[in-house]
Design an enzyme around this catalytic site. Structure first.
Site, mmCIF file in Angstrom:
data_model
loop_
_atom_site.group_PDB
_atom_site.id
_atom_site.type_symbol
_atom_site.label_atom_id
_atom_site.label_comp_id
_atom_site.label_asym_id
_atom_site.label_seq_id
_atom_site.Cartn_x
_atom_site.Cartn_y
_atom_site.Cartn_z
ATOM 1 N N PRO A 102 -31.215 22.592 18.218
ATOM 2 C CA PRO A 102 -30.896 21.788 19.402
ATOM 3 C C PRO A 102 -29.612 20.988 19.196
ATOM 4 O O PRO A 102 -29.265 20.626 18.077
ATOM 5 C CB PRO A 102 -32.094 20.839 19.504
ATOM 6 C CG PRO A 102 -32.587 20.695 18.102
ATOM 7 C CD PRO A 102 -32.221 21.959 17.359
ATOM 8 N N ASP A 482 -0.721 24.905 55.218
ATOM 9 C CA ASP A 482 0.349 25.893 55.101
ATOM 10 C C ASP A 482 1.602 25.264 54.522
ATOM 11 O O ASP A 482 2.279 25.857 53.697
ATOM 12 C CB ASP A 482 0.651 26.533 56.459
ATOM 13 C CG ASP A 482 0.966 25.518 57.545
ATOM 14 O OD1 ASP A 482 0.611 24.333 57.382
ATOM 15 O OD2 ASP A 482 1.566 25.907 58.572
ATOM 16 N N ARG A 486 6.959 20.234 58.151
ATOM 17 C CA ARG A 486 7.248 20.338 59.579
ATOM 18 C C ARG A 486 6.026 19.894 60.404
ATOM 19 O O ARG A 486 4.992 19.509 59.841
ATOM 20 C CB ARG A 486 7.671 21.761 59.938
ATOM 21 C CG ARG A 486 6.556 22.773 59.837
ATOM 22 C CD ARG A 486 7.054 24.154 60.243
ATOM 23 N NE ARG A 486 6.020 25.144 60.100
ATOM 24 C CZ ARG A 486 6.213 26.344 59.558
ATOM 25 N NH1 ARG A 486 7.397 26.680 59.084
ATOM 26 N NH2 ARG A 486 5.227 27.204 59.487
ATOM 27 N N ASP A 487 6.134 20.020 61.708
ATOM 28 C CA ASP A 487 5.044 19.535 62.561
ATOM 29 C C ASP A 487 3.906 20.550 62.610
ATOM 30 O O ASP A 487 3.532 21.034 63.663
ATOM 31 C CB ASP A 487 5.576 19.248 63.975
ATOM 32 C CG ASP A 487 6.290 20.459 64.573
ATOM 33 O OD1 ASP A 487 6.351 21.512 63.902
ATOM 34 O OD2 ASP A 487 6.783 20.350 65.702
ATOM 35 N N GLU A 488 3.367 20.860 61.442
ATOM 36 C CA GLU A 488 2.290 21.844 61.372
ATOM 37 C C GLU A 488 1.230 21.351 60.380
ATOM 38 O O GLU A 488 0.231 20.808 60.790
ATOM 39 C CB GLU A 488 2.857 23.223 60.990
ATOM 40 C CG GLU A 488 1.829 24.308 61.188
ATOM 41 C CD GLU A 488 2.419 25.660 61.559
ATOM 42 O OE1 GLU A 488 3.624 25.763 61.811
ATOM 43 O OE2 GLU A 488 1.641 26.624 61.603
ATOM 44 N N ASP A 495 -3.624 31.764 54.652
ATOM 45 C CA ASP A 495 -2.856 31.270 53.513
ATOM 46 C C ASP A 495 -3.809 30.878 52.376
ATOM 47 O O ASP A 495 -3.568 31.187 51.208
ATOM 48 C CB ASP A 495 -2.037 30.027 53.898
ATOM 49 C CG ASP A 495 -1.214 30.220 55.165
ATOM 50 O OD1 ASP A 495 -1.710 30.862 56.111
ATOM 51 O OD2 ASP A 495 -0.079 29.715 55.238
ATOM 52 N N TRP A 547 -7.344 36.031 58.237
ATOM 53 C CA TRP A 547 -7.558 34.586 58.412
ATOM 54 C C TRP A 547 -9.060 34.310 58.447
ATOM 55 O O TRP A 547 -9.603 33.711 57.528
ATOM 56 C CB TRP A 547 -6.841 34.089 59.677
ATOM 57 C CG TRP A 547 -5.410 33.742 59.407
ATOM 58 C CD1 TRP A 547 -4.898 32.500 59.195
ATOM 59 C CD2 TRP A 547 -4.303 34.656 59.286
ATOM 60 N NE1 TRP A 547 -3.543 32.588 58.942
ATOM 61 C CE2 TRP A 547 -3.157 33.896 58.996
ATOM 62 C CE3 TRP A 547 -4.173 36.037 59.375
ATOM 63 C CZ2 TRP A 547 -1.902 34.474 58.806
ATOM 64 C CZ3 TRP A 547 -2.927 36.622 59.197
ATOM 65 C CH2 TRP A 547 -1.809 35.844 58.909
ATOM 66 N N GLU A 753 8.319 29.893 52.383
ATOM 67 C CA GLU A 753 7.506 30.579 53.384
ATOM 68 C C GLU A 753 7.974 32.023 53.589
ATOM 69 O O GLU A 753 7.180 32.927 53.781
ATOM 70 C CB GLU A 753 7.605 29.823 54.714
ATOM 71 C CG GLU A 753 6.846 30.460 55.867
ATOM 72 C CD GLU A 753 6.877 29.600 57.123
ATOM 73 O OE1 GLU A 753 7.821 28.797 57.264
ATOM 74 O OE2 GLU A 753 5.962 29.724 57.944
ATOM 75 N N HIS A 774 5.542 26.602 50.984
ATOM 76 C CA HIS A 774 4.438 27.349 51.564
ATOM 77 C C HIS A 774 3.867 28.177 50.423
ATOM 78 O O HIS A 774 4.533 29.067 49.913
ATOM 79 C CB HIS A 774 5.034 28.307 52.603
ATOM 80 C CG HIS A 774 4.498 28.193 53.983
ATOM 81 N ND1 HIS A 774 4.824 27.162 54.828
ATOM 82 C CD2 HIS A 774 3.686 29.023 54.689
ATOM 83 C CE1 HIS A 774 4.231 27.377 56.001
ATOM 84 N NE2 HIS A 774 3.531 28.486 55.938
HETATM 85 C C1 BGC Z 1 1.870 29.016 59.472
HETATM 86 C C2 BGC Z 1 1.293 30.058 58.580
HETATM 87 C C3 BGC Z 1 0.063 30.558 59.248
HETATM 88 C C4 BGC Z 1 0.555 31.251 60.476
HETATM 89 C C5 BGC Z 1 -0.380 32.071 61.244
HETATM 90 C C6 BGC Z 1 2.327 29.695 60.708
HETATM 91 O O1 BGC Z 1 2.970 28.889 61.592
HETATM 92 O O2 BGC Z 1 2.850 28.272 58.879
HETATM 93 O O3 BGC Z 1 1.351 29.852 57.273
HETATM 94 O O4 BGC Z 1 -0.816 31.265 58.487
HETATM 95 O O5 BGC Z 1 1.284 30.394 61.314
HETATM 96 O O6 BGC Z 1 0.247 33.233 61.381
#
Ligand code: BGC
Length: 913
Positions: A102, A482, A486-488, A495, A547, A753, A774
């Site tokens: 043990p 992702d 940026r505005d995402e 991804d 996805w 990306e 990315h």
């Molecule tokens: C994102 C990607 C994402 C895709 C979908 C994009 O705008 O940055 O990484 O998977 O949209 O196609």
């Protein structure tokens, strides 16, 4: 054998001594001892006690598992007395070696159950009364800034309370719709940032728990909480703020402070009508736009007692509406590192460009000496224009701009509720001379311990490894996103799934993905379709091949890499619904319906080379195979058979539709072959032909990649598995675009990306979609670990119980070395070439058996340093003359030597090279 093999690294629900855990039975895991101390854990005993005293006496009054046979790795589920909310539990474990010996008991660890479910939240949600707090931003002449109209000052919320005696324990349970930063008696609570993180707030809120006993004292105390808009009501995602894509229009706080006294009594301090609100130094704070602070408005002392808050405003309080509230199951987001600037360059008009030498996610900390009244404007970007100015076109509508208005003297500024993706900042209006000591970059991400290291003789490949890791760090912020700039910044499933295994080699992402899977399941539509993003922001995009499939692939990858079935078990119902969703619409085993946005092999250099139905069908077959695997492991034998048969039928339909008798796959694209080979969709006699066609397809592009997000992840493993490692190395070594090295030659410090984010010929790609951070194309990291260094598992193995240590030396490398902290302990592989010899050092942890494959021109001459001879020889097809000597080993360190000559190229180029 040494006896000190007591278990270490004790985890409850994958976390170290959590202060709140999700509902249900907690799970326990540990690592057994240092290498060399133990061969194999034969059995274990877990004790769980409600008081440390019991544990000291080796009594588990809550649960004593007794001595149970069981190997290390995976989870042990609690099976004791029902556990109570607000409980604090102590646990320890000991193990027995195969020999019967043990170990000592491990050091004790703890877990707390937390506050309980939604019903335990008797506190009210509080926010300020927007009408009462009439904050008028200074109006300036000129056109109205529409973005500014959506920005608002951050609420400061406070109250005082009495601590009536000696405290035994105090816990603060807190969440927000928005972001919160809590303070007690003038000190910030904990070091987590951007709390409570991101979930679909309409479905599930998560709270954090903090041990705050040491921050309180008998008498009057003060609690103060700052709120930010965050994911809840800030600008977020690419849809405009007022389009209804967001959760609410102002932030709110919900908190309960539990005080337990030594005399056994306890009381709660909760958010309610008694709190006061005001605005202060943070004039706005927004994820995408940035933060604006005027330190002159800071209400000094607001989070301490006494403080005169008579002129503060009353709060609006409303009862909790029953939305699920759960303990945060993931790791906290923190400032994990601070980087000093590499270079400061004056660019005129009082502006300075600061280069941190590394693309990262976080923010700037800046020290200023000023007379007061000066505004310092800090803009963040990933690249510079050709003229040396900050390049911000690719940020789209995200401003990533922080502004600090000074109030005199020495001040230190950093934002609270925003984050930026940047390598460079432009500092404008700094009073005096900006010097390097005045600034640092705060590197922000979910806290993920490093598990893997990789190094080799080629500095560019080392840079690639570093870029992959920094891509992970920049994007694992509460959810896998992702991109961070940026505005995402969204949790795209495609991804995440393609990068998941690479991520698991680099860092401990188990708790992180476990949390995100809740987001994925929350977002699933009634139809069974998984969404393209999670949280889905209510956008409703769903079903996209590659996805949605993440809903199956990520739980399986966690099972494969960590040996735990818990995520798979939790997601099983949702995964089955997804499988039914696909089957329902595609009766002929070709996936042509229900494909949603059907993005295909996203961002492949030549656009739609790979037919989208081909990719969709391949992923369906892959899902079915993984489902069969998980079903079997979960004891669902019927399902396992069903999915196995389904996978075979889909593979047959795939071959019928897309593969000819000579193994040629429709479109002849690299991705089409990579999918067919990696996902095992071909009849066994076609692999060699198909791989030869693939190599031809690569050669016809002069050894350049033509893959997008998905093909890129599978291509090199598919080549190596089928005997063409030399072709894989040629792709790795390609200097011109599209290739991994091309961005590095341009100075990339993260994964781009797009392969052509910037080229000599064209400059920047379209700013509409051109992130320089990315991680998706960094999925080649898996190949570096599994093939170059060779730290892999037997095909059916999980949790690294059966290691396949099989390095694939390449002609361009003279050595490579990787370590990986597997769930069973650290594994090491280090090879080097020395004249005609190949030397291989490996380290295998306890509880692991390994087949070590030593590439060797004459396997019968291969030896390990104990003199033992190979137990087998493998002829490795494809790579000319390559054979391997196989050694079967247990835990320990080994040094192996064999004769080795670099194999020649598989296929000569037209010019004969
Ligand atoms: C994102 C990607 C994402 C895709 C979908 C994009 O705008 O940055 O990484 O998977 O949209 O196609």
């Amino acid at each position: 054998m040494p006896t000190d093999f007591a278990p270490t690294d004790l985890r409850c629900n994958y976390l170290i001594s959590p202060l709140a855990i999700r509902a249900g039975s907690p799970s326990f895991s540990w690592t057994s001892a240092a290498p060399g101390a133990l061969e194999r854990q034969h059995s274990y005993q877990v004790l769980v006690a409600s008081d440390e005293q019991w544990l000291t006496q080796d009594v588990g009054n809550a649960w004593d598992s007794g001595k149970r046979e069981g190997e290390a790795g995976g989870d042990v589920l609690y099976e004791g007395h029902p556990i109570e909310p607000l409980g604090r539990y102590f646990w320890k474990v000991r193990i027995w070696a195969d020999s019967g010996q043990p170990s000592a008991w491990s050091a004790p660890a703890t877990f707390e159950t937390g506050i309980g479910g939604s019903e335990a939240w008797t506190a009210s949600w509080i926010s300020w009364d927007e009408h009462a707090v009439a904050f008028e931003p200074a109006s300036e002449e000129g056109p109205v800034d529409q973005v500014a109209l959506g920005l608002a000052p951050a609420p400061y919320l406070r109250r005082e309370f009495d601590v009536a005696g000696d405290l035994r324990e105090a816990r603060l349970y807190v969440t927000a719709r928005g972001l919160y930063e809590a303070h007690l008696n003038g000190i910030r609570v904990g070091s987590a940032v951007l709390t409570p993180g991101w979930t679909d707030y309409a479905m599930r809120l998560q709270y954090q728990a903090f041990d705050v006993a040491a921050m309180l004292a008998p008498g009057t105390n003060a609690i103060g909480v700052l709120l930010g808009d965050g994911w809840y009501c800030g600008y977020f995602g690419s849809r405009p703020k007022r389009s209804g894509a967001h959760y609410g229009d102002h932030p709110e706080l919900l908190a309960q402070l539990h005080l337990r006294y030594r005399n056994g009594s306890s009381e709660w301090v909760v958010t309610d009508k008694s709190w006061k609100a005001n605005w202060g130094a943070i004039l706005h704070a927004d994820p995408l736009m940035g933060e604006y602070q005027y330190s002159g408005l800071h209400p000094t002392g607001w989070d301490t007692a006494p403080f005169d808050d008579r002129r503060w405003f009353r709060v609006v309080a409303r009862a909790h509406d029953g939305t699920a509230i759960v303990a945060d199951p993931g790791p906290p987001i923190r400032v994990n590192e601070r980087l000093a600037p590499r270079a400061l360059t004056a660019v005129g008009m009082g502006k300075v460009i600061v280069d941190f030498g590394q693309n990262l996610t976080g923010w700037l900390r800046i020290t200023v000496d000023s007379k007061g009244g000066e505004t310092i404007r800090v803009r963040h970007g990933e690249m510079l224009d050709p003229d040396g100015c900050l390049y911000v076109a690719n940020l789209r509508s995200a401003r990533q701009t922080d502004e600090f208005l000074t109030s005199g003297g020495t001040e230190v500024f950093e934002p609270h509720f925003t984050w930026h993706g940047f390598r460079y900042v432009e500092v404008d209006g700094y009073p005096g001379t900006l010097t390097p000591e005045k600034i640092s970059a705060q590197v922000v991400h979910s806290e993920l311990a490093a598990t893997g290291t990789f190094e080799c003789s080629d500095p560019v490949v080392n840079q690639l490894h570093s870029n992959i890791d920094w891509g992970l760090r920049g994007n694992f912020i509460s959810v896998p996103t992702d991109c961070p700039q940026r505005d995402e910044r969204l949790g795209w499933l495609g991804d995440a799934q393609i990068f998941a295994r690479t991520a698991m080699y680099h860092r401990d992402v188990l708790a992180f993905f476990d949390k995100w899977l809740d987001d994925v399941m929350d977002a699933q539509l009634d139809s069974g379709a998984f969404t393209d993003m999670a949280p889905s922001l209510g956008v409703g995009w769903s079903g996209a091949p590659g996805w949605g499939d993440a809903g199956v692939i990520v739980p399986w990858t966690l099972y494969k890499m960590y040996g735990t079935l818990r995520p798979a078990a939790r997601c099983y119902g949702a995964m089955s619904k997804w499988m039914d969703f696909i089957s329902g619409g595609n009766r002929d085993h070709l996936r042509t319906q229900g494909l949603g946005n059907n993005y295909g092999d996203w961002l492949a250099p030549d656009g739609d080379q790979t037919p989208r139905e081909l990719l969709a069908t391949a992923y369906w077959a892959y899902d079915a195979t993984l489902m069969s695997d998980m079903a079997r492991a979960l004891g669902r034998d019927e399902d396992a058979l069903h999915y196995y048969a389904l996978a075979s039928s889909i593979a047959a339909a795939f071959v019928e539709a897309f593969v000819d008798d000579d193994g040629r796959v429709v479109s002849d694209s690299q991705t089409a072959y990579a999918l067919a080979l990696f996902m095992n969709l071909l009849p066994s006699d076609l692999y060699a032909r198909a791989t030869a066609h693939l190599v031809e397809a690569i050669r016809s592009r002069q050894w350049h990649l033509s893959t997008g997000f998905f093909g890129t992840g599978y291509l090199l493993p598919a080549l190596s598995d089928n005997g063409y490692t030399d072709a894989a190395y040629r792709l790795l070594n390609q200097e011109t675009f599209p290739s991994w090295r091309y961005p590095i030659r341009q100075g990339a410090t993260t994964i781009w990306e797009r392969w052509d984010g910037w080229t000599e010929a064209r400059g920047f790609q379209s700013p509409h979609m051109n992130s320089f951070n990315h991680y998706a194309l960094g999925s080649v990291g898996e190949w570096l670990f599994r093939y170059v260094a060779g730290i892999d598992q037997h095909p059916g193995g999980v949790g690294f119980e059966r290691v396949l240590l099989r390095p694939h030396p390449g002609p361009s490398l003279s050595w490579a070395r990787a370590t990986f902290r597997s769930p069973r302990g650290p594994i090491m592989s280090s090879w080097s070439r020395d004249g005609d010899a190949l030397l291989l050092d490996v380290s295998i942890p306890p509880n692991v058996t390994a087949s070590v494959h030593l590439p060797s021109t004459d396997p019968t001459n291969a030896r390990d340093d104990t003199g033992s001879q190979p137990v087998g020889v493998e002829e490795f097809c494809g790579d000319h003359g390559m054979r391997e000597a196989i050694f079967e080993v247990g835990p320990g360190d080994y040094h192996l030597v064999g004769e080795y000559a670099v194999p020649g190229p598989t296929e000569p180029d037209e010019d004969g090279s």
